[in-house]
Design an enzyme around this catalytic site. Structure first.
Site, PDB file in Angstrom:
ATOM      1  N   LYS A 173       0.842  -1.203   0.000  1.00 48.09           N
ATOM      2  CA  LYS A 173       0.000   0.000   0.000  1.00 48.09           C
ATOM      3  C   LYS A 173       0.878   1.254   0.000  1.00 48.09           C
ATOM      4  CE  LYS A 173      -3.695  -1.961   2.904  1.00 48.09           C
ATOM      5  NZ  LYS A 173      -4.875  -1.882   2.042  1.00 48.09           N
TER       6      LYS A 173
ATOM      7  N   ARG B 228     -10.104 -12.012   2.314  1.00 53.76           N
ATOM      8  CA  ARG B 228     -10.872 -13.141   1.770  1.00 53.76           C
ATOM      9  C   ARG B 228     -10.078 -14.434   1.829  1.00 53.76           C
ATOM     10  NH1 ARG B 228     -11.501  -9.875  -3.716  1.00 53.76           N
ATOM     11  NH2 ARG B 228     -11.288  -8.282  -2.128  1.00 53.76           N
TER      12      ARG B 228
END
Length: 196
Positions: free
Chosen positions: A111, A185
């Protein structure tokens, strides 16, 4: 007093979730998080079980383990809590499942600084699941509740998982990693398998 029971239970659950989410990432590591929750479990009579990295390897939880492998501390794992009502219940159990990523760098798909800020809050889903369990326990609900907390960190490092790796989840599903910032996920795939 009974009139306010639900409001008070909700407020306590809410405050617990907010408090945990506000803790800095050096304080709320997966290991410290687990110890805090196990202390709560003793206070509230929840049964606990922890599937550590070794147990998850035996279960073939490759999706969870791919995310956890980048962490320098082997403290990741899936914490299971269970509330059982005093009277035996014929009602089905409720399962709460929460993402407990104590810090999310994005992994090898790192990020930017702006998006990295606040990533100690990536465990908020697990805090909400835990707060809900606390509220339901205080209300002495007449059905069993299972709470599954997926505790890990998404680190960058020489052992971090990479794009285009193919891993096998606990239910046998193969997953190609397209982006390492999809760690939520990944860890939830195996946690949901255990919960179901």
């Amino acid at each position: 007093n009974h009139y306010y029971a639900r409001t008070l239970a909700e407020a306590r659950g809410n405050n617990l979730a907010r408090f945990l989410t506000a803790l800095p990432p050096n304080e709320l590591t997966p290991g410290n998080y687990r110890r805090r929750v196990e202390k709560l479990a003793r206070e509230h009579g929840w049964k606990t079980g922890f599937r550590d990295i070794r147990k998850l390897k035996r279960l073939g939880a490759g999706a969870f383990l791919a995310v956890a492998q980048g962490s320098p501390e082997p403290d990741a794992g899936i914490l299971h809590l269970r509330y059982t009502p005093k009277k035996k219940s014929a009602k089905p159990a409720l399962a709460l499942v929460g993402k407990g990523i104590c810090f999310d760098t994005g992994g090898t798909n790192l990020k930017t600084a702006r998006h990295m800020h606040g990533m100690h809050e990536d465990m908020e889903g697990s805090a909400v699941a835990l707060g809900t369990l606390l509220a339901l326990t205080e209300l002495k609900v007449d059905f069993p509740v299972d709470c599954w907390l997926a505790l890990a960190q998404n680190h960058i490092g020489p052992k971090a998982y990479r794009q285009n790796e193919v891993v096998t989840a606990a239910n046998g599903t193969t997953i190609e990693v397209v982006h390492t910032d999809a760690e939520g996920r990944m860890i939830l795939a195996d946690t949901l398998t255990l919960a179901s």
